[in-house]
Design a protein around this motif. Structure first.
Motif, PDB file in Angstrom:
ATOM      1  N   ALA A   1      -0.232  13.378  -3.886  1.00 29.76           N
ATOM      2  CA  ALA A   1       0.040  11.833  -3.362  1.00 29.76           C
ATOM      3  C   ALA A   1       1.467  11.396  -3.334  1.00 29.76           C
ATOM      4  CB  ALA A   1      -0.384  10.997  -4.688  1.00 29.76           C
ATOM      5  N   MET A   2       2.368  11.943  -4.096  1.00 28.78           N
ATOM      6  CA  MET A   2       3.908  11.595  -3.773  1.00 28.78           C
ATOM      7  C   MET A   2       4.377  12.304  -2.464  1.00 28.78           C
ATOM      8  SD  MET A   2       5.895  11.558  -7.283  1.00 28.78           S
ATOM      9  CE  MET A   2       7.388  11.047  -6.535  1.00 28.78           C
TER      10      MET A   2
ATOM     11  N   ARG B   1      -6.273   7.739  -7.682  1.00 27.63           N
ATOM     12  CA  ARG B   1      -5.172   8.102  -6.618  1.00 27.63           C
ATOM     13  C   ARG B   1      -6.047   8.258  -5.404  1.00 27.63           C
ATOM     14  NH1 ARG B   1       0.269   8.733  -7.656  1.00 27.63           N
ATOM     15  NH2 ARG B   1       0.692   8.650  -9.858  1.00 27.63           N
ATOM     16  N   ALA B   2      -7.341   8.973  -5.539  1.00 26.77           N
ATOM     17  CA  ALA B   2      -8.224   9.331  -4.397  1.00 26.77           C
ATOM     18  C   ALA B   2      -8.604   8.303  -3.936  1.00 26.77           C
ATOM     19  CB  ALA B   2      -9.078  10.322  -4.814  1.00 26.77           C
ATOM     20  N   ARG B   3      -8.999   7.303  -4.670  1.00 30.68           N
ATOM     21  CA  ARG B   3      -9.575   5.978  -4.148  1.00 30.68           C
ATOM     22  C   ARG B   3      -8.422   5.313  -3.523  1.00 30.68           C
ATOM     23  NH1 ARG B   3     -11.251   3.858 -10.066  1.00 30.68           N
ATOM     24  NH2 ARG B   3     -11.365   1.948  -8.836  1.00 30.68           N
ATOM     25  N   LEU B   4      -7.189   5.324  -3.589  1.00 32.03           N
ATOM     26  CA  LEU B   4      -6.190   4.905  -2.930  1.00 32.03           C
ATOM     27  C   LEU B   4      -6.185   5.438  -1.676  1.00 32.03           C
ATOM     28  CD1 LEU B   4      -2.978   4.340  -5.239  1.00 32.03           C
ATOM     29  CD2 LEU B   4      -4.515   2.445  -4.443  1.00 32.03           C
TER      30      LEU B   4
ATOM     31  N   GLU C   1      -9.629  -3.664  -3.648  1.00 27.05           N
ATOM     32  CA  GLU C   1      -9.979  -2.432  -4.161  1.00 27.05           C
ATOM     33  C   GLU C   1      -8.797  -1.536  -4.513  1.00 27.05           C
ATOM     34  OE1 GLU C   1     -12.850  -1.486  -5.440  1.00 27.05           O
ATOM     35  OE2 GLU C   1     -13.825  -2.998  -4.715  1.00 27.05           O
ATOM     36  N   LEU C   2      -7.526  -1.668  -3.631  1.00 23.89           N
ATOM     37  CA  LEU C   2      -6.233  -0.831  -3.817  1.00 23.89           C
ATOM     38  C   LEU C   2      -5.684  -1.607  -5.033  1.00 23.89           C
ATOM     39  CD1 LEU C   2      -4.873  -1.103  -0.187  1.00 23.89           C
ATOM     40  CD2 LEU C   2      -5.710   1.088  -1.518  1.00 23.89           C
ATOM     41  N   VAL C   3      -5.816  -2.993  -5.238  1.00 20.28           N
ATOM     42  CA  VAL C   3      -5.300  -3.340  -6.626  1.00 20.28           C
ATOM     43  C   VAL C   3      -5.912  -2.811  -7.882  1.00 20.28           C
ATOM     44  CG1 VAL C   3      -4.818  -5.376  -7.856  1.00 20.28           C
ATOM     45  CG2 VAL C   3      -4.472  -5.344  -5.456  1.00 20.28           C
ATOM     46  N   LYS C   4      -7.352  -2.696  -7.751  1.00 21.69           N
ATOM     47  CA  LYS C   4      -8.043  -2.300  -8.881  1.00 21.69           C
ATOM     48  C   LYS C   4      -7.586  -0.627  -9.006  1.00 21.69           C
ATOM     49  CE  LYS C   4     -12.068  -5.158  -8.090  1.00 21.69           C
ATOM     50  NZ  LYS C   4     -13.486  -5.262  -7.572  1.00 21.69           N
ATOM     51  N   ALA C   5      -7.442   0.097  -8.005  1.00 17.09           N
ATOM     52  CA  ALA C   5      -7.274   1.427  -8.089  1.00 17.09           C
ATOM     53  C   ALA C   5      -5.775   1.666  -8.684  1.00 17.09           C
ATOM     54  CB  ALA C   5      -7.452   2.249  -6.949  1.00 17.09           C
TER      55      ALA C   5
END
Length: 427
Positions: A401-402, A253-256, A300-304
């Motif tokens: 995050a939410m 989530r931090a990577r997103l 990278e978003l898809v991977k995270a």
């Protein structure tokens, strides 16, 4: 009544925790969930006992294991409890055996519903209480084949990232170009480096990932002059820089949060004005760099997202829609510009993302809302609502995050929060 097929077995819990709360799962029958209060289980052996005349000891013959029985006291509740009640009744009355998921063990059994009764009252508005008797059917579980959508999404993103530098090298060039074309490209590369630093600041990563990031950053802009004359190396460096920003945090989530601004990179950069050959080359270079950063960040978003263990359907849907909107906008822009290959790249990312999140969040709870009375850390709220356990930090991270909380240590009181997971019975 129509015959309903057996429900395919669902994935068994993977936790190795020994505490009963960590092992407890949401019970269901034919995929229809309920909240369990009490369970009684019975079993044993079928024994034929012979007491012969003039013999003091009996003779027993073991005829095999008895069919298992489970009596469940459970309930469905909520503003839509009538729909939940009717769905559970339909599942209980359907012809043939179905998959019963035991709440206390997570084990799955093919069972018949031999008997049920339910009660609802105005004293407990919005709730229907059930007592259900399940009997083991002996039917074999259906064999099913499932697709690892998370692995497939990561494979798609990795493959796309690997192709980006080569595509970039075919589009970017400063060969025999005017000096201002090279200067403009160098300035844009420096802008990418600045954006990467700002995104990295939100991660606070340590260790090898941070050293890798700093090593790549040192090439920009000091090594820009050499990289501009080697487009393939420049493309690889920029893709690696985006990957390093993502790798700064071990939490998906931090990577997103860190990479998402890079997926929108270039939105505030002015278009190149002019139709001379030099200006067209400048515009093509600018377009190539912007697309490279956006596509690399999208991968990278898809991977995270593929590494997030979803606990709430609303959270998964919101994340999917937010990221998919970025991909859709880029794909539409590329298609309008006649760049079908680029549009296809973002379509591939969006499809992989939507398929993975949709498959892994299907059937999850939709969550609930909670209003803290005072400002307090997210971990405190997660502990209060869900108790101590290995999932506490993940719950706190999902809460942040939410609800787009700016600082996890200070969640503002008096404001309603969207909470992941099942609503606690005490509040």
């Amino acid at each position: 009544m129509a015959i309903q097929p057996q429900q395919a077995p669902v994935a068994a819990p993977t936790t190795t925790a020994t505490g009963w709360r960590e092992r407890y799962v949401r019970g269901s029958f034919r995929g229809v969930g309920f909240v369990s209060e009490q369970r009684e289980q019975s079993g044993g052996r079928r024994v034929a006992l012979f007491e012969l005349p003039f013999r003091d000891t009996p003779i027993g013959e073991d005829l095999g294991r008895r069919a298992g029985e489970w009596q469940i006291d459970c309930f469905v509740h909520g503003t839509d409890y009538m729909d939940r009640r009717d769905a559970l009744i339909d599942a209980l009355e359907a012809f043939g055996p179905g998959t019963y998921v035991d709440p206390w063990t997570g084990q799955q059994h093919q069972a018949y519903c031999e008997d049920y009764r339910f009660v609802e009252s105005t004293d407990e508005g919005g709730m229907a209480r059930f007592t259900i008797l399940f009997r083991e059917s002996g039917a074999e579980r259906p064999l099913t084949a499932t697709t690892d959508t998370a692995a497939l999404a990561q494979s798609t993103a990795t493959s796309l990232s690997a192709d980006l530098p080569g595509d970039f090298a075919q589009r970017f060039s400063i060969d025999k170009a005017a000096g201002f074309v090279e200067d403009a490209a160098a300035d844009l590369v420096a802008t990418v480096a600045t954006a990467a630093e700002l995104s990295a600041a939100t991660s606070g990563g340590l260790g090898q990932a941070l050293r890798s990031f700093e090593s790549g950053l040192r090439l920009l802009p000091s090594g820009t002059a050499a990289l501009l004359r080697a487009p393939l190396s420049l493309g690889q460096t920029l893709v690696g820089l985006v990957g390093a920003v993502s790798a700064l945090s071990a939490q998906p989530r931090a990577r997103l949060r860190a990479v998402e601004p890079l997926a929108r990179f270039g939105g505030d950069i002015d278009a190149v004005v002019g139709t001379t050959p030099a200006r067209r080359r400048q515009a093509a270079n600018q377009d190539a760099i912007i697309h490279l950063v956006r596509a690399a960040a999208g991968a990278e978003l898809v991977k995270a997202a593929a590494q997030i263990r979803w606990t709430n359907q609303s959270d998964a849907t919101m994340t999917r829609n937010r990221i998919a909107a970025i991909f859709d906008a880029h794909a539409l822009s590329a298609a309008d510009a006649g760049e079908d290959a680029r549009a296809d790249q973002f379509d591939r990312l969006r499809t992989a993302l939507a398929r993975d999140i949709g498959a892994r969040s299907a059937g999850l709870a939709r969550g609930y809302r909670y209003t803290p009375r005072a400002t307090e850390p997210a971990l405190t709220i997660a502990q209060r609502l869900h108790g101590f356990g290995p999932a506490m930090e993940a719950q706190a991270d999902a809460l942040v995050a939410m609800n787009r909380v700016r600082h996890p240590g200070f969640v503002r009181g008096g404001s309603a929060l969207d909470i992941v997971g099942s609503e606690p019975r005490n509040g």
